[in-house]
Design an enzyme around this catalytic site. Structure first.
Site, short mmCIF file in Angstrom:
data_model
loop_
_atom_site.label_atom_id
_atom_site.label_comp_id
_atom_site.label_asym_id
_atom_site.label_seq_id
_atom_site.Cartn_x
_atom_site.Cartn_y
_atom_site.Cartn_z
N TYR A 98 12.06 41.57 67.98
CA TYR A 98 11.61 41.03 69.26
C TYR A 98 12.77 41.00 70.26
CZ TYR A 98 9.38 38.25 72.81
OH TYR A 98 8.85 37.84 74.01
N ASN B 129 11.70 32.43 73.39
CA ASN B 129 11.54 31.08 73.90
C ASN B 129 10.89 30.18 72.84
OD1 ASN B 129 8.78 31.70 73.90
ND2 ASN B 129 8.71 32.10 76.10
N GLN C 157 27.07 31.09 80.36
CA GLN C 157 25.94 30.74 79.50
C GLN C 157 24.85 30.03 80.27
OE1 GLN C 157 26.92 33.00 77.04
NE2 GLN C 157 25.48 31.66 75.98
N HIS D 5 21.79 31.93 81.79
CA HIS D 5 20.69 32.44 80.97
C HIS D 5 19.38 31.74 81.28
CE1 HIS D 5 22.22 35.30 78.01
NE2 HIS D 5 23.32 34.60 77.92
N GLU E 10 26.19 27.63 68.77
CA GLU E 10 25.87 29.06 68.68
C GLU E 10 27.13 29.87 68.98
OE1 GLU E 10 22.83 32.25 70.84
OE2 GLU E 10 23.34 30.36 71.82
N HIS E 11 27.76 29.58 70.11
CA HIS E 11 29.02 30.22 70.50
C HIS E 11 30.09 29.14 70.66
CE1 HIS E 11 25.69 32.49 72.54
NE2 HIS E 11 26.30 33.53 71.99
N ASP F 34 28.55 39.11 73.61
CA ASP F 34 27.18 39.45 74.02
C ASP F 34 26.97 40.95 74.08
OD1 ASP F 34 26.36 36.83 74.26
OD2 ASP F 34 26.69 36.72 76.43
N GLU G 142 12.89 21.17 27.77
CA GLU G 142 12.00 21.11 28.93
C GLU G 142 10.52 21.01 28.51
OE1 GLU G 142 12.96 24.36 31.55
OE2 GLU G 142 14.88 23.46 32.13
N HIS H 273 7.93 29.14 25.96
CA HIS H 273 9.08 29.91 26.45
C HIS H 273 9.95 30.34 25.27
CE1 HIS H 273 7.92 28.52 30.40
NE2 HIS H 273 8.98 29.06 30.97
#
Length: 448
Positions: free
Chosen positions: A132, A229, A274, A277, A343-344, A377, A431, A436
């Site tokens: 996307y 978004n 930033q 944006h 993030e940055h 970027d 167990e 098993h």
């Protein structure tokens, strides 16, 4: 324009990790509330296929594309029309991204646990991915590069890109994604591109889409990646399980850890970069210098007034998600930015590389005066699809690994299994899962 948070002295020492995170500026991203908005959209796509998607394009983006899938000739025309300087810039961005991501490629490993017993870890790419690329207040051909390059290096066999149709396009591109996005796809050899944005794009990838005749236009994918978004994030959450996802990306954010050696003009320029944006973008300065804080505030006023997206920038800087955080020293600043998990994260301090080496939580770290976030970027070679909203404390950015699955292949001989049979039976008995153990002992029943 930008708020201050004073965490000097006792104000910081009295806060535990959770309280510190809550004290820091942060954008609100109510994905849970957005779920109720995107749920009927996803159901509409599931039931109505191509026609429903085109209806949603018209509703949300103001235009009905001529076709859901962008024709090959339109992609070719976009690449042919690409301005030469921009083409060269995209090619250089692609070259650098390929260099960095090629070193992330994984190789199979074989471990001999015992003689006759091996475990091999095979790295297998997902079969098909949907990538996307946003297209709201800005268009992001760079995000095409960041999504496609690691997927290609991972060896994904089938790639599809979705990006919103643009009503402002002209000529052959009316109703299709921005021509620079189409050109970037063509440069990378991606010929499956769809004119669809938002939650409906994620739903299309999850369910696939057929036209009125029943012919498949878009095959379903196994993994969806890329920023978007809150509605894209909500659709990812809603459809997780039907598809895999990279992350629920929120508004972009930058944190800068700076001391008195930092250049206030550079700090202000990076915070604004930033903020342009999105009105919800977060710009946070953490510093132990009141003088730097004051100088940055003054520089922000000047620069914000003359930048192109003044209103957007001022809204972002003035929002609750942005601020200047005062601390008592760089050590305290490291604690704060680790709690924030940006993030940055830029480090503009004395001995910046040494300070950067102490950071544990960040999507990407930019060291010193000559590594601004905007370099990452576009052309550092690193990936700009990164965790937001504090998720960098547990998640990393998009990489080749995102598109790979590790599969363990277990190969034991009769002798190697016999050697460990008692261990398996003992653990199975502990167990209360006796079958098993019997699955092992049954293989040796003829020996008794």
């Amino acid at each position: 324009m930008i708020a201050r948070v004073d965490l000097r002295g006792a104000a910081l020492s009295s806060l535990d990790a959770r309280a510190l995170r809550e004290a820091l500026p942060r954008a609100e991203l109510d994905v849970e509330a957005a779920l109720e908005t995107v749920r009927p959209i996803c159901e509409q796509v599931h039931a109505g296929g191509v026609d429903a998607i085109l209806d949603l394009d018209e509703r949300f983006d103001g235009i009905r594309p001529p076709s859901l899938r962008v024709p090959a000739e339109v992609l070719d025309k976009a690449l042919a029309a690409l301005e030469p300087t921009l083409r060269a810039a995209l090619e250089e961005s692609i070259r650098r991204a390929r260099l960095v991501h090629a070193d992330q490629a994984r190789v199979d490993s074989v471990t001999q646990v015992v003689p006759g017993g091996t475990v091999t870890e095979r790295w297998v790419p997902v079969d098909r991915v949907g990538l996307y690329v946003p297209g709201g207040q800005a268009v992001y051909p760079s995000s095409v590069v960041m999504n496609v390059v690691p997927a290609q290096i991972a060896g994904v066999g089938s790639l599809a890109v979705a990006s919103p149709p643009q009503s402002s396009n002209t000529g052959d591109f009316v109703g299709y994604p921005d021509p620079t996005i189409l050109a970037a796809c063509a440069l990378l050899g991606v010929d499956e591109v769809y004119a669809v944005g938002g939650a409906q794009a994620v739903a299309m990838f999850a369910y696939g889409a057929s036209d009125a005749s029943g012919a498949t236009v878009c095959e379903p994918v196994t993994l969806v990646t890329g920023p978007g978004n809150v509605y894209v994030a909500a659709a990812k959450r809603l459809l997780l399980g039907i598809i895999g996802i990279d992350a629920e990306a929120g508004p972009t954010e930058i944190a800068i850890l700076a001391d008195e050696t930092a250049d206030a003009e550079l700090v202000a320029a990076d915070l604004i970069s930033q903020a342009e944006h999105d009105e919800l973008a977060a710009s946070v300065l953490v510093t132990d210098s009141e003088e730097l804080a004051a100088a940055v505030e003054a520089a922000l006023e000047r620069r914000a007034a003359r930048t192109k997206h003044t209103i957007r920038v001022k809204t972002a800087l003035g929002g609750r998600q942005s601020g200047i955080v005062l601390v008592s020293g760089v050590d305290e600043g490291v604690r704060v930015v680790d709690a924030y998990a940006a993030e940055h994260l830029e480090i503009q301090t004395r001995d910046a590389a040494a300070v950067a080496a102490r950071i544990r939580n960040a999507g990407a770290i930019f060291v010193g005066d000559y590594a601004p976030v905007s370099l990452g970027d576009y052309a550092a070679g690193s990936n700009h699809v990164l965790p937001t909203g504090g998720c960098a404390c547990h998640s990393g950015g998009l990489s080749v690994q995102t598109f790979l699955r590790g599969i363990h292949v277990v190969d034991y001989s009769r002798e190697a299994l016999a050697d460990v049979a008692d261990t398996v039976v003992t653990l199975a008995t502990a167990e209360d899962l006796p079958a098993h153990g019997e699955a092992v002992t049954a293989r040796f029943a003829s020996d008794s």
